[in-house]
Design a protein around this motif. Sequence first.
Motif, PDB file in Angstrom:
ATOM      1  N   PRO A   1      41.896  38.242  35.381  1.00 15.35           N
ATOM      2  CA  PRO A   1      42.942  38.816  34.529  1.00 15.35           C
ATOM      3  C   PRO A   1      42.530  38.901  33.065  1.00 15.35           C
ATOM      4  N   MET A   2      41.829  37.888  32.572  1.00 16.24           N
ATOM      5  CA  MET A   2      41.390  37.898  31.181  1.00 16.24           C
ATOM      6  C   MET A   2      40.480  39.099  30.902  1.00 16.24           C
ATOM      7  N   GLU A   3      39.523  39.330  31.787  1.00 15.84           N
ATOM      8  CA  GLU A   3      38.587  40.432  31.581  1.00 15.84           C
ATOM      9  C   GLU A   3      39.277  41.784  31.722  1.00 15.84           C
ATOM     10  N   ILE A   4      40.204  41.899  32.667  1.00 13.98           N
ATOM     11  CA  ILE A   4      40.930  43.161  32.843  1.00 13.98           C
ATOM     12  C   ILE A   4      41.757  43.484  31.608  1.00 13.98           C
ATOM     13  N   MET A   5      42.484  42.510  31.093  1.00 13.90           N
ATOM     14  CA  MET A   5      43.368  42.776  29.961  1.00 13.90           C
ATOM     15  C   MET A   5      42.587  43.053  28.677  1.00 13.90           C
ATOM     16  N   ARG A   6      41.524  42.324  28.463  1.00 15.31           N
ATOM     17  CA  ARG A   6      40.711  42.573  27.273  1.00 15.31           C
ATOM     18  C   ARG A   6      40.022  43.933  27.362  1.00 15.31           C
ATOM     19  N   ALA A   7      39.538  44.281  28.542  1.00 18.57           N
ATOM     20  CA  ALA A   7      38.909  45.590  28.721  1.00 18.57           C
ATOM     21  C   ALA A   7      39.916  46.703  28.488  1.00 18.57           C
ATOM     22  N   ALA A   8      41.154  46.492  28.890  1.00 16.64           N
ATOM     23  CA  ALA A   8      42.182  47.509  28.690  1.00 16.64           C
ATOM     24  C   ALA A   8      42.412  47.771  27.210  1.00 16.64           C
ATOM     25  N   GLY A   9      42.468  46.709  26.422  1.00 24.89           N
ATOM     26  CA  GLY A   9      42.635  46.887  24.988  1.00 24.89           C
ATOM     27  C   GLY A   9      41.477  47.657  24.375  1.00 24.89           C
TER      28      GLY A   9
ATOM     29  N   THR B   1      57.392  36.843  52.764  1.00 19.12           N
ATOM     30  CA  THR B   1      56.109  36.642  53.444  1.00 19.12           C
ATOM     31  C   THR B   1      55.418  37.961  53.795  1.00 19.12           C
ATOM     32  N   HIS B   2      56.112  39.086  53.649  1.00 20.08           N
ATOM     33  CA  HIS B   2      55.517  40.376  53.981  1.00 20.08           C
ATOM     34  C   HIS B   2      54.923  41.084  52.770  1.00 20.08           C
ATOM     35  N   HIS B   3      54.968  40.447  51.617  1.00 13.45           N
ATOM     36  CA  HIS B   3      54.512  41.096  50.395  1.00 13.45           C
ATOM     37  C   HIS B   3      53.520  40.206  49.647  1.00 13.45           C
ATOM     38  N   LEU B   4      52.467  40.827  49.135  1.00 14.23           N
ATOM     39  CA  LEU B   4      51.476  40.101  48.341  1.00 14.23           C
ATOM     40  C   LEU B   4      51.882  39.979  46.889  1.00 14.23           C
ATOM     41  N   ILE B   5      52.847  40.767  46.448  1.00 13.08           N
ATOM     42  CA  ILE B   5      53.328  40.712  45.074  1.00 13.08           C
ATOM     43  C   ILE B   5      54.846  40.785  45.092  1.00 13.08           C
ATOM     44  N   THR B   6      55.486  39.991  44.246  1.00 15.11           N
ATOM     45  CA  THR B   6      56.929  40.107  44.057  1.00 15.11           C
ATOM     46  C   THR B   6      57.228  40.208  42.575  1.00 15.11           C
TER      47      THR B   6
ATOM     48  N   ASN C   1      42.916  38.300  44.936  1.00 17.13           N
ATOM     49  CA  ASN C   1      42.709  39.741  45.036  1.00 17.13           C
ATOM     50  C   ASN C   1      43.920  40.522  44.536  1.00 17.13           C
ATOM     51  N   SER C   2      45.115  40.074  44.878  1.00 12.37           N
ATOM     52  CA  SER C   2      46.312  40.817  44.493  1.00 12.37           C
ATOM     53  C   SER C   2      46.635  40.674  43.011  1.00 12.37           C
ATOM     54  N   ILE C   3      46.067  39.675  42.326  1.00 20.50           N
ATOM     55  CA  ILE C   3      46.319  39.577  40.889  1.00 20.50           C
ATOM     56  C   ILE C   3      45.669  40.744  40.158  1.00 20.50           C
ATOM     57  N   ALA C   4      44.586  41.302  40.718  1.00 15.59           N
ATOM     58  CA  ALA C   4      43.973  42.475  40.099  1.00 15.59           C
ATOM     59  C   ALA C   4      44.949  43.652  40.128  1.00 15.59           C
ATOM     60  N   ASP C   5      45.633  43.872  41.257  1.00 19.29           N
ATOM     61  CA  ASP C   5      46.626  44.942  41.348  1.00 19.29           C
ATOM     62  C   ASP C   5      47.769  44.705  40.375  1.00 19.29           C
ATOM     63  N   LEU C   6      48.192  43.455  40.249  1.00 23.40           N
ATOM     64  CA  LEU C   6      49.281  43.134  39.333  1.00 23.40           C
ATOM     65  C   LEU C   6      48.865  43.358  37.885  1.00 23.40           C
TER      66      LEU C   6
ATOM     67  N   PHE D   1      36.918  48.226  37.568  1.00 23.25           N
ATOM     68  CA  PHE D   1      37.014  46.937  38.250  1.00 23.25           C
ATOM     69  C   PHE D   1      37.230  47.058  39.755  1.00 23.25           C
ATOM     70  N   SER D   2      37.828  48.151  40.201  1.00 23.53           N
ATOM     71  CA  SER D   2      38.194  48.250  41.607  1.00 23.53           C
ATOM     72  C   SER D   2      38.178  49.708  42.047  1.00 23.53           C
ATOM     73  N   PRO D   3      37.002  50.314  42.172  1.00 23.35           N
ATOM     74  CA  PRO D   3      36.931  51.743  42.494  1.00 23.35           C
ATOM     75  C   PRO D   3      37.343  52.086  43.920  1.00 23.35           C
TER      76      PRO D   3
END
Length: 229
Positions: free
Chosen positions: A20-28, A151-156, A168-173, A194-196
């Motif tokens: 998450p740190m690398e994704i957010m910094r790269a976004a900026g 239990t049927h969802h990876l993100i809420t 893995n699902s934190i990247a989508d979030l 990050f996730s092509p």
Amino acid sequence: MYEAAAILYRQALATSITLPMEIMRAAGQMASVNDRDAPQVRFRLAGPNLRQVKLGSGLVLKPDIAWRKLPALDLLLLPAIWRNPMPAVAAARGWRGLLRDQAAAGVTICSVGTGSFLLAEAGVLAGRPATTHWNYFSQFARRYPEVELKTHHLITQSDNIYCAGSVNSIADLMLHIVEEWYGNRVARAIENQFSPEIRRSFQAAAYQNEADSSHRDELVAEAQQWLQL
């Protein structure tokens, strides 16, 4: 400047912090390519003090700020807990109030895997949908019957509170947060970096308790989301 922080504890999984740190910094940085005034992301590591924290993997991370000195935040991350989460839950007794205060202040809080145990223990998830690592569904449900375990969802998502069931699902979030902060163009550019590979969108993968689109029956809600694909 967007202010973000991850809480460090001994059982934390490093990848649930660094990704998450690398994704957010790269976004900026990506946003500043076309807009020099685009806000950057300051991502801090917060601990009880500034002493190094040795994680379960043996990696050592050094906090750059103490929990009690955190500034007003836009994002607070609770990393995944390696193996049995209860020792980390017990050790967090002294800073559960921080989670309640941050939630009440409207800070976006994201837990990864069994990091959701910390939110549930603090009472933040009472009456809300949440998820956790699949291996701990039963334990979570027994300990926190007041939480609507999905239990049927990876993100809420419930207002400003998000739970991701795995690293893995934190990247989508995080891509969802990037899109909220910087827009679709930057989010898609970060996704390509990050996730092509093809992945499910946040809207397709997440359980959201928005009044205009959700349903009390989890299977019906899942069908609604499938129809949106």
